[in-house]
Design a protein around this motif. Structure first.
Motif, PDB file in Angstrom:
ATOM      1  N   ARG A  85       0.849  -1.187   0.000  1.00 49.06           N
ATOM      2  CA  ARG A  85       0.000   0.000   0.000  1.00 49.06           C
ATOM      3  C   ARG A  85       0.887   1.238   0.000  1.00 49.06           C
ATOM      4  NH1 ARG A  85      -1.455   2.522   4.874  1.00 49.06           N
ATOM      5  NH2 ARG A  85       0.053   2.111   6.501  1.00 49.06           N
ATOM      6  N   MET A 140      -3.794   5.390  14.920  1.00 51.72           N
ATOM      7  CA  MET A 140      -2.506   6.049  15.206  1.00 51.72           C
ATOM      8  C   MET A 140      -1.423   5.419  14.347  1.00 51.72           C
ATOM      9  SD  MET A 140      -2.641   8.574  17.392  1.00 51.72           S
ATOM     10  CE  MET A 140      -1.061   8.617  18.210  1.00 51.72           C
ATOM     11  N   GLY A 141      -1.727   5.223  13.058  1.00 53.96           N
ATOM     12  CA  GLY A 141      -0.757   4.632  12.137  1.00 53.96           C
ATOM     13  C   GLY A 141       0.051   5.715  11.445  1.00 53.96           C
ATOM     14  N   ALA A 142       0.446   5.427  10.203  1.00 51.54           N
ATOM     15  CA  ALA A 142       1.287   6.368   9.451  1.00 51.54           C
ATOM     16  C   ALA A 142       0.636   7.756   9.420  1.00 51.54           C
ATOM     17  CB  ALA A 142       1.482   5.841   8.027  1.00 51.54           C
ATOM     18  N   LEU A 143      -0.670   7.811   9.204  1.00 53.73           N
ATOM     19  CA  LEU A 143      -1.344   9.107   9.048  1.00 53.73           C
ATOM     20  C   LEU A 143      -1.771   9.688  10.396  1.00 53.73           C
ATOM     21  CD1 LEU A 143      -3.486   8.243   5.889  1.00 53.73           C
ATOM     22  CD2 LEU A 143      -1.259   9.359   5.991  1.00 53.73           C
ATOM     23  N   TRP A 161      -6.375   6.454  19.740  1.00 52.13           N
ATOM     24  CA  TRP A 161      -6.925   5.102  19.955  1.00 52.13           C
ATOM     25  C   TRP A 161      -6.429   4.199  18.839  1.00 52.13           C
ATOM     26  CZ3 TRP A 161     -10.830   1.871  17.569  1.00 52.13           C
ATOM     27  CH2 TRP A 161     -11.243   0.786  18.367  1.00 52.13           C
ATOM     28  N   SER A 162      -5.908   3.051  19.202  1.00 52.32           N
ATOM     29  CA  SER A 162      -5.393   2.116  18.187  1.00 52.32           C
ATOM     30  C   SER A 162      -5.615   0.685  18.690  1.00 52.32           C
ATOM     31  CB  SER A 162      -3.919   2.392  17.905  1.00 52.32           C
ATOM     32  OG  SER A 162      -3.231   2.693  19.100  1.00 52.32           O
ATOM     33  N   ARG A 163      -5.227  -0.267  17.881  1.00 54.91           N
ATOM     34  CA  ARG A 163      -5.398  -1.666  18.286  1.00 54.91           C
ATOM     35  C   ARG A 163      -4.381  -2.012  19.372  1.00 54.91           C
ATOM     36  NH1 ARG A 163      -3.231  -6.103  16.508  1.00 54.91           N
ATOM     37  NH2 ARG A 163      -1.979  -4.867  15.084  1.00 54.91           N
ATOM     38  N   THR A 164      -3.130  -1.524  19.177  1.00 56.32           N
ATOM     39  CA  THR A 164      -2.074  -1.764  20.168  1.00 56.32           C
ATOM     40  C   THR A 164      -1.636  -0.413  20.737  1.00 56.32           C
ATOM     41  OG1 THR A 164      -0.441  -1.625  18.394  1.00 56.32           O
ATOM     42  CG2 THR A 164      -1.206  -3.824  18.964  1.00 56.32           C
ATOM     43  N   LYS A 166       0.432   2.831  21.923  1.00 58.62           N
ATOM     44  CA  LYS A 166       1.460   3.616  21.212  1.00 58.62           C
ATOM     45  C   LYS A 166       2.213   4.498  22.196  1.00 58.62           C
ATOM     46  CE  LYS A 166       0.261   2.252  17.205  1.00 58.62           C
ATOM     47  NZ  LYS A 166       0.635   0.909  17.238  1.00 58.62           N
ATOM     48  N   PRO A 195      -8.335   2.246   9.213  1.00 58.80           N
ATOM     49  CA  PRO A 195      -8.602   1.476   7.992  1.00 58.80           C
ATOM     50  C   PRO A 195      -9.944   0.763   8.128  1.00 58.80           C
ATOM     51  CG  PRO A 195      -7.059   0.296   9.407  1.00 58.80           C
ATOM     52  CD  PRO A 195      -7.367   1.582  10.113  1.00 58.80           C
ATOM     53  N   ALA A 221     -11.931  10.983   7.748  1.00 61.70           N
ATOM     54  CA  ALA A 221     -11.135  10.790   6.526  1.00 61.70           C
ATOM     55  C   ALA A 221     -10.710   9.329   6.424  1.00 61.70           C
ATOM     56  CB  ALA A 221      -9.915  11.703   6.536  1.00 61.70           C
ATOM     57  N   ARG A 223     -12.969   5.775   6.371  1.00 58.14           N
ATOM     58  CA  ARG A 223     -13.839   5.197   5.350  1.00 58.14           C
ATOM     59  C   ARG A 223     -15.300   5.390   5.758  1.00 58.14           C
ATOM     60  NH1 ARG A 223     -10.264   5.537   2.296  1.00 58.14           N
ATOM     61  NH2 ARG A 223      -9.159   3.879   1.186  1.00 58.14           N
ATOM     62  N   ASP A 247     -15.182  13.239   4.497  1.00 62.76           N
ATOM     63  CA  ASP A 247     -14.421  13.173   3.231  1.00 62.76           C
ATOM     64  C   ASP A 247     -14.649  11.841   2.526  1.00 62.76           C
ATOM     65  OD1 ASP A 247     -12.271  14.226   1.449  1.00 62.76           O
ATOM     66  OD2 ASP A 247     -11.179  12.477   2.181  1.00 62.76           O
ATOM     67  N   SER A 274      -6.364  13.449   1.262  1.00 64.21           N
ATOM     68  CA  SER A 274      -4.982  13.324   0.810  1.00 64.21           C
ATOM     69  C   SER A 274      -4.979  12.837  -0.638  1.00 64.21           C
ATOM     70  CB  SER A 274      -4.184  12.399   1.718  1.00 64.21           C
ATOM     71  OG  SER A 274      -2.806  12.537   1.408  1.00 64.21           O
ATOM     72  N   TYR A 308      -5.158  -4.756   6.958  1.00 68.40           N
ATOM     73  CA  TYR A 308      -4.657  -3.394   6.725  1.00 68.40           C
ATOM     74  C   TYR A 308      -3.132  -3.398   6.807  1.00 68.40           C
ATOM     75  CZ  TYR A 308      -4.193  -2.771  11.853  1.00 68.40           C
ATOM     76  OH  TYR A 308      -3.849  -2.887  13.188  1.00 68.40           O
TER      77      TYR A 308
HETATM   78  P1  NDP Z   1      -2.031   2.422   9.131  1.00 70.84           P
HETATM   79  O1  NDP Z   1      -2.242   0.990   8.791  1.00 70.84           O
HETATM   80  O2  NDP Z   1      -0.656   2.970   9.162  1.00 70.84           O
HETATM   81  O3  NDP Z   1      -2.712   2.752  10.545  1.00 70.84           O
HETATM   82  C1  NDP Z   1      -3.931   2.226  10.948  1.00 70.84           C
HETATM   83  C2  NDP Z   1      -4.185   2.539  12.403  1.00 70.84           C
HETATM   84  O4  NDP Z   1      -5.490   2.073  12.754  1.00 70.84           O
HETATM   85  C3  NDP Z   1      -3.201   1.840  13.326  1.00 70.84           C
HETATM   86  O5  NDP Z   1      -2.859   2.668  14.404  1.00 70.84           O
HETATM   87  C4  NDP Z   1      -3.996   0.627  13.828  1.00 70.84           C
HETATM   88  O6  NDP Z   1      -3.618   0.159  15.106  1.00 70.84           O
HETATM   89  C5  NDP Z   1      -5.389   1.232  13.905  1.00 70.84           C
HETATM   90  N1  NDP Z   1      -6.404   0.172  13.862  1.00 70.84           N
HETATM   91  C6  NDP Z   1      -6.651  -0.727  12.886  1.00 70.84           C
HETATM   92  N2  NDP Z   1      -7.648  -1.553  13.257  1.00 70.84           N
HETATM   93  C7  NDP Z   1      -8.023  -1.181  14.488  1.00 70.84           C
HETATM   94  C8  NDP Z   1      -8.981  -1.656  15.413  1.00 70.84           C
HETATM   95  N3  NDP Z   1      -9.765  -2.712  15.138  1.00 70.84           N
HETATM   96  N4  NDP Z   1      -9.097  -1.038  16.603  1.00 70.84           N
HETATM   97  C9  NDP Z   1      -8.298   0.016  16.908  1.00 70.84           C
HETATM   98  N5  NDP Z   1      -7.364   0.528  16.074  1.00 70.84           N
HETATM   99  C10 NDP Z   1      -7.232  -0.067  14.884  1.00 70.84           C
HETATM  100  O7  NDP Z   1      -2.947   3.238   8.094  1.00 70.84           O
HETATM  101  P2  NDP Z   1      -2.738   4.747   7.572  1.00 70.84           P
HETATM  102  O8  NDP Z   1      -2.557   5.628   8.747  1.00 70.84           O
HETATM  103  O9  NDP Z   1      -1.730   4.794   6.493  1.00 70.84           O
HETATM  104  O10 NDP Z   1      -4.161   4.992   6.881  1.00 70.84           O
HETATM  105  C11 NDP Z   1      -5.363   4.887   7.620  1.00 70.84           C
HETATM  106  C12 NDP Z   1      -6.580   4.961   6.710  1.00 70.84           C
HETATM  107  O11 NDP Z   1      -6.774   6.297   6.229  1.00 70.84           O
HETATM  108  C13 NDP Z   1      -6.528   4.159   5.399  1.00 70.84           C
HETATM  109  O12 NDP Z   1      -6.760   2.786   5.627  1.00 70.84           O
HETATM  110  C14 NDP Z   1      -7.630   4.799   4.599  1.00 70.84           C
HETATM  111  O13 NDP Z   1      -8.868   4.205   4.921  1.00 70.84           O
HETATM  112  C15 NDP Z   1      -7.624   6.252   5.091  1.00 70.84           C
HETATM  113  N6  NDP Z   1      -7.100   7.162   4.060  1.00 70.84           N
HETATM  114  C16 NDP Z   1      -7.941   8.123   3.556  1.00 70.84           C
HETATM  115  C17 NDP Z   1      -7.502   9.024   2.624  1.00 70.84           C
HETATM  116  C18 NDP Z   1      -8.390  10.116   2.159  1.00 70.84           C
HETATM  117  O14 NDP Z   1      -7.997  10.863   1.242  1.00 70.84           O
HETATM  118  N7  NDP Z   1      -9.554  10.289   2.754  1.00 70.84           N
HETATM  119  C19 NDP Z   1      -6.129   8.965   2.110  1.00 70.84           C
HETATM  120  C20 NDP Z   1      -5.331   7.938   2.703  1.00 70.84           C
HETATM  121  C21 NDP Z   1      -5.818   7.074   3.644  1.00 70.84           C
HETATM  122  P3  NDP Z   1      -2.155  -0.519  15.345  1.00 70.84           P
HETATM  123  O15 NDP Z   1      -1.166   0.613  15.117  1.00 70.84           O
HETATM  124  O16 NDP Z   1      -2.199  -0.955  16.743  1.00 70.84           O
HETATM  125  O17 NDP Z   1      -2.014  -1.613  14.331  1.00 70.84           O
END
Ligand code: NDP
Ligand code: OXD
Length: 308
Positions: A85, A140-143, A161-164, A166, A195, A221, A223, A247, A274, A308
Motif C-alpha cells: 500500500r 494512530m498509524g502512518a497518518l 486510539w489504536s489496536r495496540t 502507542k 482502515p 477521513a 472510510r 471526506d 490526501s 490493513y
Molecule cells: P495504518 O495501517 O498505518 O494505521 C492504521 C491505524 O489504525 C493503526 O494505528 C492501527 O492500530 C489502527 N487500527 C486498525 N484496526 C483497528 C482496530 N480494530 N481497533 C483500533 N485501532 C485499529 O494506516 P494509515 O494511517 O496509512 O491509513 C489509515 C486509513 O486512512 C486508510 O486505511 C484509509 O482508509 C484512510 N485514508 C484516507 C484518505 C483520504 O484521502 N480520505 C487517504 C489515505 C488514507 P495498530 O497501530 O495498533 O495496528
C-alpha cells in the motif's frame, strides 16, 4: 516485464507521464487494454473489478494505489499474493494539512460563524484555548500519528486510539475495545483515520456518538462504512453533536439525494483529504518491482490477516 494499471480516468495521464520519466523502458498497460494477461507480472490498482486480479496467471504482487486496501479485500477471489500500500511522506503531509485545517475550523467554530453570517448577525462566541480542547484520533498509524503530533504541537490535548498501545510524546494512548468508551468520552473533536476492516465497520454508531462530550464535532477521513449514517445524522439533529466534516462515504461519489448534502451541520468533501502523489509513489512501485524480482521482501506490505 509488464505492469497493469487501473486508476480513475483523470489521473491516468499523470501516472503514465511519471512512469515514462522514471522508467522509460517499462511496459505499462492501462486496464481494460491489458493485452495478453500472461505478460502481466504486477498490478498497480485502485478498486479492481471483483474477480479480475485472479485472471492474471503470472501476477507476482498487487500494489494498492491508495493507503487503504479495503478496495482490494472486497474481492472474494483476490489471489494470495503480496499486497503493498502507499506509505509516503507526501500522502502523510497532505493528510495532516487536511486534519489540522478541519480541527482548527471546528475549534474556532467556523461553521457557527458561517451560520451567523448567513443571518447578518455580529456575535462573538466563547473561545476556548487549544489546551482546553481535546482532540481524539481514531487510528494512530502512518497518518494518524503524524496528525496527532502536529495537533499536539499546536497546543491541543491529544488522545489516540489504536489496536495496540502507542508511545507518542504528549499523546495519551488508548487501545482496544475496552478503552474505546473512555477515549470517546474525552474526544471533543473526534478524527477518524482508521482502515476499514471487519472490526471497524459500523464502529461509529449511536452508542459511540452518545459517548462523546456534548457539542462534539467529527472529522472522517477514514472510510464511510465506519459510520452508521442515520446515527450520525440523529446525533447532529438532536444537538448532541455540533458538526461533521466527511471526506469519505459508503457510496462514492455521494449520491445527489443523500441527506448529508443539504444538512447544514455537515460539510461534504469529495475524498480529497490526501492524494497519492505520482512523483514519490512511482519510485516506490519501481523499487517493489525490483525487490519482487530479486526475491527480496517488499516495502509497505499489508498484513492480510489483519486486513490493513
Ligand atoms: P495504518 O495501517 O498505518 O494505521 C492504521 C491505524 O489504525 C493503526 O494505528 C492501527 O492500530 C489502527 N487500527 C486498525 N484496526 C483497528 C482496530 N480494530 N481497533 C483500533 N485501532 C485499529 O494506516 P494509515 O494511517 O496509512 O491509513 C489509515 C486509513 O486512512 C486508510 O486505511 C484509509 O482508509 C484512510 N485514508 C484516507 C484518505 C483520504 O484521502 N480520505 C487517504 C489515505 C488514507 P495498530 O497501530 O495498533 O495496528
Ligand atoms: C485512500 C487513498 O486510501 O486515497 O483513501 O489513498
Amino acid at each position: 516485464m509488464v505492469l497493469m494499471m487501473k486508476s480513475g480516468a483523470a489521473r491516468i495521464p499523470w501516472w503514465l507521464e511519471e512512469f515514462k520519466r522514471q522508467a522509460p523502458d517499462l511496459k505499462v498497460r492501462v486496464w481494460p487494454d491489458v493485452g495478453d494477461k500472461k505478460d502481466v507480472e504486477f498490478a498497480f490498482v485502485w478498486a479492481p473489478d471483483p474477480g479480475d486480479m485472479a485472471t492474471y496467471p503470472n501476477l507476482k504482487a498487487i500494489f494498492s494505489m491508495g493507503a487503504g486496501v479495503d478496495h482490494l479485500f472486497k474481492d472474494p477471489d483476490l489471489p494470495n499474493l503480496p499486497i503493498t500500500r502507499v506509505v509516503d511522506i507526501n500522502m502523510t503531509r497532505r493528510m495532516t494539512e487536511f486534519i489540522v485545517l478541519q480541527v482548527l475550523r471546528h475549534h474556532r467554530q467556523q461553521p457557527a460563524y458561517d451560520a451567523l453570517q448567513r443571518e447578518s448577525k455580529w456575535q462573538e462566541l466563547k473561545q476556548p484555548a487549544a489546551d482546553q480542547r481535546t482532540v481524539g484520533m481514531l487510528g494512530m498509524g502512518a497518518l494518524g500519528s503524524d496528525a496527532a503530533k502536529k495537533l499536539s504541537g499546536l497546543g491541543f490535548n491529544v488522545v489516540g486510539w489504536s489496536r495496540t498501545k502507542k508511545k507518542v510524546p504528549k499523546v495519551k494512548s488508548y487501545a482496544g475495545a475496552k478503552q474505546f468508551n473512555k477515549f470517546l468520552s474525552l474526544s471533543e473533536i473526534l478524527v477518524c483515520l482508521l482502515p476499514l476492516t471487519k472490526e471497524t465497520e459500523n464502529l461509529l454508531d449511536k452508542d459511540a456518538f452518545a459517548m462523546l462530550p456534548k457539542g462534539a464535532s467529527f472529522v472522517n477521513a477514514g472510510r464511510g462504512e465506519q459510520v452508521v449514517d442515520a446515527d450520525l445524522i440523529a446525533a447532529l439533529d438532536s444537538g448532541h453533536m455540533s458538526h461533521a466534516t466527511l471526506d469519505v462515504f459508503r457510496k462514492e461519489p455521494l449520491p445527489a439525494d443523500h441527506p448529508y448534502w443539504s444538512n447544514p451541520k455537515v460539510t461534504v468533501m469529495p475524498h480529497v483529504a490526501s492524494y497519492t502523489d505520482p512523483r514519490t509513489v512511482v519510485s516506490q512501485v519501481l523499487e517493489n518491482m525490483r525487490r519482487a524480482r530479486a526475491g527480496e521482501p517488499l516495502l509497505n506490505t499489508v498484513d492480510i490477516k489483519l486486513g490493513y
